[in-house]
Design a protein around this motif. Structure first.
Motif, PDB file in Angstrom:
ATOM      1  N   PRO A 107       0.827  -1.215   0.000  1.00  0.00           N
ATOM      2  CA  PRO A 107       0.000   0.000   0.000  1.00  0.00           C
ATOM      3  C   PRO A 107       0.859   1.262   0.000  1.00  0.00           C
ATOM      4  O   PRO A 107       1.889   1.315   0.650  1.00  0.00           O
ATOM      5  CB  PRO A 107      -0.809  -0.123   1.290  1.00  0.00           C
ATOM      6  CG  PRO A 107      -0.025  -1.041   2.157  1.00  0.00           C
ATOM      7  CD  PRO A 107       0.706  -1.964   1.253  1.00  0.00           C
ATOM      8  N   LYS A 108       0.383   2.264  -0.727  1.00  0.00           N
ATOM      9  CA  LYS A 108       1.097   3.535  -0.738  1.00  0.00           C
ATOM     10  C   LYS A 108       0.874   4.295   0.552  1.00  0.00           C
ATOM     11  O   LYS A 108       1.732   5.028   1.001  1.00  0.00           O
ATOM     12  CB  LYS A 108       0.659   4.375  -1.929  1.00  0.00           C
ATOM     13  CG  LYS A 108       1.178   3.861  -3.249  1.00  0.00           C
ATOM     14  CD  LYS A 108       0.897   4.820  -4.369  1.00  0.00           C
ATOM     15  CE  LYS A 108       1.524   4.314  -5.659  1.00  0.00           C
ATOM     16  NZ  LYS A 108       1.324   5.241  -6.770  1.00  0.00           N
ATOM     17  N   SER A 109      -0.302   4.126   1.159  1.00  0.00           N
ATOM     18  CA  SER A 109      -0.611   4.747   2.446  1.00  0.00           C
ATOM     19  C   SER A 109      -1.697   3.915   3.123  1.00  0.00           C
ATOM     20  O   SER A 109      -2.385   3.147   2.456  1.00  0.00           O
ATOM     21  CB  SER A 109      -1.067   6.192   2.254  1.00  0.00           C
ATOM     22  OG  SER A 109      -2.272   6.219   1.522  1.00  0.00           O
ATOM     23  N   PRO A 110      -1.855   4.052   4.448  1.00  0.00           N
ATOM     24  CA  PRO A 110      -2.876   3.267   5.136  1.00  0.00           C
ATOM     25  C   PRO A 110      -4.269   3.527   4.575  1.00  0.00           C
ATOM     26  O   PRO A 110      -4.615   4.649   4.239  1.00  0.00           O
ATOM     27  CB  PRO A 110      -2.784   3.730   6.591  1.00  0.00           C
ATOM     28  CG  PRO A 110      -1.414   4.286   6.729  1.00  0.00           C
ATOM     29  CD  PRO A 110      -1.076   4.853   5.379  1.00  0.00           C
ATOM     30  N   TRP A 121       7.770  -0.074   7.609  1.00  0.00           N
ATOM     31  CA  TRP A 121       6.351   0.259   7.659  1.00  0.00           C
ATOM     32  C   TRP A 121       5.907   0.469   9.089  1.00  0.00           C
ATOM     33  O   TRP A 121       6.202  -0.324   9.969  1.00  0.00           O
ATOM     34  CB  TRP A 121       5.536  -0.863   7.032  1.00  0.00           C
ATOM     35  CG  TRP A 121       4.060  -0.636   7.107  1.00  0.00           C
ATOM     36  CD1 TRP A 121       3.202  -1.197   7.993  1.00  0.00           C
ATOM     37  CD2 TRP A 121       3.273   0.211   6.275  1.00  0.00           C
ATOM     38  NE1 TRP A 121       1.929  -0.760   7.768  1.00  0.00           N
ATOM     39  CE2 TRP A 121       1.943   0.115   6.710  1.00  0.00           C
ATOM     40  CE3 TRP A 121       3.566   1.046   5.214  1.00  0.00           C
ATOM     41  CZ2 TRP A 121       0.912   0.813   6.121  1.00  0.00           C
ATOM     42  CZ3 TRP A 121       2.528   1.732   4.624  1.00  0.00           C
ATOM     43  CH2 TRP A 121       1.221   1.610   5.077  1.00  0.00           C
ATOM     44  N   ASN A 122       5.202   1.556   9.322  1.00  0.00           N
ATOM     45  CA  ASN A 122       4.658   1.853  10.634  1.00  0.00           C
ATOM     46  C   ASN A 122       3.157   2.042  10.482  1.00  0.00           C
ATOM     47  O   ASN A 122       2.696   3.001   9.861  1.00  0.00           O
ATOM     48  CB  ASN A 122       5.302   3.110  11.222  1.00  0.00           C
ATOM     49  CG  ASN A 122       4.788   3.418  12.613  1.00  0.00           C
ATOM     50  OD1 ASN A 122       3.983   2.689  13.169  1.00  0.00           O
ATOM     51  ND2 ASN A 122       5.261   4.514  13.163  1.00  0.00           N
ATOM     52  N   GLU A 181      -3.013   9.540  21.192  1.00  0.00           N
ATOM     53  CA  GLU A 181      -4.410   9.212  21.467  1.00  0.00           C
ATOM     54  C   GLU A 181      -5.034   8.466  20.288  1.00  0.00           C
ATOM     55  O   GLU A 181      -5.750   7.483  20.469  1.00  0.00           O
ATOM     56  CB  GLU A 181      -5.224  10.481  21.785  1.00  0.00           C
ATOM     57  CG  GLU A 181      -4.857  11.146  23.095  1.00  0.00           C
ATOM     58  CD  GLU A 181      -3.604  12.021  22.976  1.00  0.00           C
ATOM     59  OE1 GLU A 181      -3.274  12.484  21.854  1.00  0.00           O
ATOM     60  OE2 GLU A 181      -2.939  12.225  24.002  1.00  0.00           O
ATOM     61  N   GLU A 182      -4.768   8.947  19.056  1.00  0.00           N
ATOM     62  CA  GLU A 182      -5.318   8.289  17.871  1.00  0.00           C
ATOM     63  C   GLU A 182      -4.740   6.888  17.711  1.00  0.00           C
ATOM     64  O   GLU A 182      -5.442   5.954  17.348  1.00  0.00           O
ATOM     65  CB  GLU A 182      -5.022   9.123  16.627  1.00  0.00           C
ATOM     66  CG  GLU A 182      -5.784  10.430  16.578  1.00  0.00           C
ATOM     67  CD  GLU A 182      -5.311  11.319  15.440  1.00  0.00           C
ATOM     68  OE1 GLU A 182      -4.137  11.210  15.030  1.00  0.00           O
ATOM     69  OE2 GLU A 182      -6.125  12.141  14.972  1.00  0.00           O
ATOM     70  N   ALA A 183      -3.440   6.729  17.984  1.00  0.00           N
ATOM     71  CA  ALA A 183      -2.806   5.413  17.887  1.00  0.00           C
ATOM     72  C   ALA A 183      -3.401   4.456  18.916  1.00  0.00           C
ATOM     73  O   ALA A 183      -3.667   3.290  18.612  1.00  0.00           O
ATOM     74  CB  ALA A 183      -1.299   5.528  18.076  1.00  0.00           C
TER      75      ALA A 183
END
Length: 178
Positions: free
Chosen positions: A44-47, A67-68, A76-78
């Motif tokens: 994937p290019k981005s999530p 990749w992260n 908070e979002e994580a």
């Protein structure tokens, strides 16, 4: 207009072998700049994006190493995303009780219960007791201390296998996803 040659692709049997087409087969090249290997590994290019890079195996491994999944998210979002992932996979943990057997609180599998029996321990024994019993029994039944004793060698193998089962179970219990 007349043809100069006759095609051998008509009729039955086909005179040319299957898969012997004359067209060039299209091969996608790795998207990494300067690489000429076939790009067979989509990434994937981005999530959450349908767009994909296509890398060769070497560059796909390099891409995956860096990749992260939580990149671009604050703490908070994580944490919220990790909680959602755990919630969505909760059905698997609810069904895990089918793998448990034996007495106790249901926290040990049938294999673990058998391993504890081999080591002569109670179902609620902690890992320190497992380690202590393993060392004592392994020393008593080791083939070097009991040469030419086949039963001791078999007991030693059973003791080793039991310890490996209990050790891997303990490692699974200690592992916490980040």
């Amino acid at each position: 207009m007349a043809r100069t040659g006759r095609s051998v692709d008509w009729g039955f049997p086909r005179w040319r072998g299957y898969g012997a087409a004359r067209e060039a087969e299209s091969v996608r090249i790795c998207d990494r700049h300067g690489c000429e290997e076939p790009g067979t590994c989509p990434a994937p290019k981005s999530p959450n994006s349908p767009d994909r890079w296509y890398f060769c195996e070497k560059h796909a491994a390099e891409y995956n190493r860096g990749w992260n999944y939580f990149e671009g998210l604050n703490k908070e979002e994580a944490a919220a995303r990790a909680k959602d992932e755990a919630r969505d996979a909760g059905g698997y943990s609810q069904a895990s009780h089918y793998g448990w057997a034996g007495s106790g609180d249901g926290s040990r599998s049938a294999d673990e219960m058998r391993a504890l029996e081999v080591l002569g321990l109670d179902p609620d024994a902690d890992f320190a007791a497992v380690k202590k019993a393993y060392r004592l029994l392994a020393k008593q039944n080791h083939p070097d201390t009991n040469p030419d004793d086949k039963q001791a060698a078999e007991r030693f193998q059973a003791i080793q296998l039991s310890y490996q089962v209990l050790k891997s179970a303990e490692e699974r219990r200690e592992w916490k996803p980040e």
